[in-house]
Design an enzyme around this catalytic site. Structure first.
Site, mmCIF file in Angstrom:
data_model
loop_
_atom_site.group_PDB
_atom_site.id
_atom_site.type_symbol
_atom_site.label_atom_id
_atom_site.label_comp_id
_atom_site.label_asym_id
_atom_site.label_seq_id
_atom_site.Cartn_x
_atom_site.Cartn_y
_atom_site.Cartn_z
ATOM 1 N N LYS A 169 0.823 -1.190 0.000
ATOM 2 C CA LYS A 169 0.000 0.000 0.000
ATOM 3 C C LYS A 169 0.866 1.252 0.000
ATOM 4 C CE LYS A 169 0.825 1.555 3.570
ATOM 5 N NZ LYS A 169 1.955 1.863 4.483
ATOM 6 N N TYR A 200 -4.922 3.300 6.269
ATOM 7 C CA TYR A 200 -5.517 2.320 7.191
ATOM 8 C C TYR A 200 -6.828 2.841 7.782
ATOM 9 C CZ TYR A 200 -1.190 -0.366 7.087
ATOM 10 O OH TYR A 200 -0.122 -1.117 6.681
HETATM 11 P P1 NAD Z 1 12.355 0.848 2.860
HETATM 12 O O1 NAD Z 1 12.875 2.216 2.573
HETATM 13 O O2 NAD Z 1 12.802 0.194 4.099
HETATM 14 O O3 NAD Z 1 12.718 -0.126 1.645
HETATM 15 C C1 NAD Z 1 12.463 0.241 0.310
HETATM 16 C C2 NAD Z 1 13.221 -0.641 -0.658
HETATM 17 O O4 NAD Z 1 13.142 -0.006 -1.948
HETATM 18 C C3 NAD Z 1 14.714 -0.797 -0.374
HETATM 19 O O5 NAD Z 1 15.068 -2.128 -0.694
HETATM 20 C C4 NAD Z 1 15.406 0.137 -1.347
HETATM 21 O O6 NAD Z 1 16.643 -0.353 -1.784
HETATM 22 C C5 NAD Z 1 14.440 0.148 -2.510
HETATM 23 N N1 NAD Z 1 14.514 1.443 -3.210
HETATM 24 C C6 NAD Z 1 14.569 2.643 -2.641
HETATM 25 N N2 NAD Z 1 14.654 3.611 -3.591
HETATM 26 C C7 NAD Z 1 14.649 2.972 -4.758
HETATM 27 C C8 NAD Z 1 14.717 3.411 -6.113
HETATM 28 N N3 NAD Z 1 14.794 4.700 -6.425
HETATM 29 N N4 NAD Z 1 14.643 2.487 -7.075
HETATM 30 C C9 NAD Z 1 14.523 1.203 -6.780
HETATM 31 N N5 NAD Z 1 14.463 0.706 -5.498
HETATM 32 C C10 NAD Z 1 14.525 1.595 -4.505
HETATM 33 O O7 NAD Z 1 10.764 0.932 2.783
HETATM 34 P P2 NAD Z 1 9.698 -0.051 3.422
HETATM 35 O O8 NAD Z 1 9.332 0.438 4.771
HETATM 36 O O9 NAD Z 1 10.150 -1.450 3.268
HETATM 37 O O10 NAD Z 1 8.428 0.251 2.484
HETATM 38 C C11 NAD Z 1 8.315 -0.266 1.170
HETATM 39 C C12 NAD Z 1 6.838 -0.362 0.794
HETATM 40 O O11 NAD Z 1 6.170 -1.187 1.730
HETATM 41 C C13 NAD Z 1 6.069 0.954 0.800
HETATM 42 O O12 NAD Z 1 5.145 0.974 -0.243
HETATM 43 C C14 NAD Z 1 5.350 0.959 2.132
HETATM 44 O O13 NAD Z 1 4.146 1.706 2.101
HETATM 45 C C15 NAD Z 1 5.063 -0.518 2.309
HETATM 46 N N6 NAD Z 1 4.949 -0.898 3.724
HETATM 47 C C16 NAD Z 1 3.852 -1.588 4.110
HETATM 48 C C17 NAD Z 1 3.686 -1.978 5.417
HETATM 49 C C18 NAD Z 1 2.477 -2.757 5.830
HETATM 50 O O14 NAD Z 1 2.255 -2.907 7.026
HETATM 51 N N7 NAD Z 1 1.700 -3.284 4.910
HETATM 52 C C19 NAD Z 1 4.675 -1.652 6.349
HETATM 53 C C20 NAD Z 1 5.809 -0.970 5.931
HETATM 54 C C21 NAD Z 1 5.935 -0.593 4.598
#
Ligand code: NAD
Length: 349
Positions: free
Chosen positions: A109, A194
């Protein structure tokens, strides 16, 4: 019987795309707890991280992809599903590439950051005949399922008012969540979604109008590109109102329903663990489950039995339409009417 059925099917191979915090701390451990899925591949642009994952999870080198050779997954029968876990504005590109490679998809999301982008993703999946599901884990959580049952079943009479608040303090100023180019918005996109979801699944209705206002910025430099906070109301066709708020400057997690003959609530409501429920009749108690494992197992079942996800891409698109209306209302200071389409998946089975 269930065991016999399980023997008929191989485990669904999931490729994690983006090895950031959510993949690392939640999805990979959850995959180990699933009954019907396994971590089949990883896709990342960080070679060191990939190597670490390869060792930790015993992933074969042929199942490690970069963003450049990602499209080769089409030739890898071990991958059934690509789980897109990237910053929000990158979801579209990778969902479409995964669809073109013929893989089913779970997308985190928000589905994307514009309605048009969501539509293109849904169209690409339809054209390729693959399923697109949201990472809406709370639909598989027993506490939130109980909120759906109590609300939709009018157990305390018709719900008149919902209060939904989901806020978290963001520290690191360099993170993509504060960068409009990557996040497409502030806390509404990341946490407020949410509340948008919660109000709908407690009521089992779609909102017909929203009115919103931005909260004042306490740190205009830190929040130069995205809102620091926003509050909004959603009006529902049965007469219920949802009062919602999300912010990057405090910690809060509440989903409360006030009905004709009582109230029920979760606080915290949206976390992975340690949810707490109560009602006018006493505590709401359930054994904790791993939400992400349940979510991924359900998607595996959708694939095996060719049924639709209960949290399909269309639900993500509809939430984007609502969030865009919330932003528009905050910008224009006007009440915005919505004309959203029902689809059969909203009602929880
Ligand atoms: P994060 O920053 O920890 O990880 C993001 C990932 O994307 C990393 O592996 C990074 O290397 C990669 N990345 C960053 N910039 C990039 C670019 N320009 N090109 C390609 N790859 C790139 O983020 P996160 O917290 O893991 O969140 C990622 C997604 O998951 C988001 O959409 C967030 O909304 C979602 N999320 C959902 C929940 C949930 O409870 N459902 C919880 C946390 C995050």
């Amino acid at each position: 019987m269930a065991n016999q059925e399980n023997r008929k099917f191989k485990k669904i191979g999931i490729a994690l795309l983006g090895l950031g915090e959510y993949s690392d701390a939640e999805l990979a451990p959850a995959l180990k707890l699933t009954n019907h899925c396994q971590l089949a591949a990883v896709i990342s642009d960080e070679p060191e991280k990939m190597e670490e994952w390869r060792k930790n999870y015993g992933i074969n080198e042929r199942c490690c992809y970069t963003y450049d050779n990602f499209d080769d997954i089409k030739n890898n029968p071990e991958i059934d599903v690509v789980y897109v876990v990237l910053p929000n504005t990158l979801h579209e590109e990778y969902v479409i590439r995964a669809a073109k490679a013929g893989k089913h998809i779970i997308c985190e999301k928000p589905l994307a950051t514009t309605v048009e982008s969501c539509q293109r993703m849904i169209d690409a999946c339809r054209q390729s005949g693959v399923k697109l599901s949201m990472g809406y884990r709370l639909h598989f959580d027993p506490f939130n399922q109980e909120m759906m049952r109590l609300g939709q079943g009018k157990v305390y009479g018709a719900v008149k008012k919902i209060i939904a608040r989901n806020s978290m303090k963001v520290g690191d100023e360099s993170q993509w969540r504060l960068d409009y180019e990557r996040a497409g918005g502030g806390p509404l996109m990341n946490n407020g979604v949410y509340c948008v979801q919660g109000a709908q699944y407690v009521l089992g209705e779609l909102p017909v109008a929203v009115s919103a206002s931005f909260l004042p910025k306490s740190d205009p430099e830190k929040f130069a590109e995205v809102e620091e906070g926003i509050k909004w109301t959603m009006e529902f066709p049965g007469g219920a109102i949802a009062e919602c708020e999300t912010s990057y400057s405090k910690d809060e997690s509440l989903l409360r329903a006030e009905a004709e003959k009582g109230w029920f609530e979760l606080s915290p409501a949206y976390e992975y663990r340690k949810l707490k429920g109560s009602s006018s009749e006493g505590p709401i108690q359930f054994a904790e489950i791993n939400q992400q494992a349940a979510q991924m197992d359900d998607f595996a079942d959708c694939i095996r039995h060719n049924r639709e996800s209960r949290v399909p891409g269309e639900m993500g698109l509809r939430d984007l339409e609502i969030m865009m209306a919330i932003y528009e209302s905050a910008r224009t200071k006007k009440r915005i009417e919505l004309h959203l389409e029902e689809f059969e998946h909203l009602e929880e089975k």
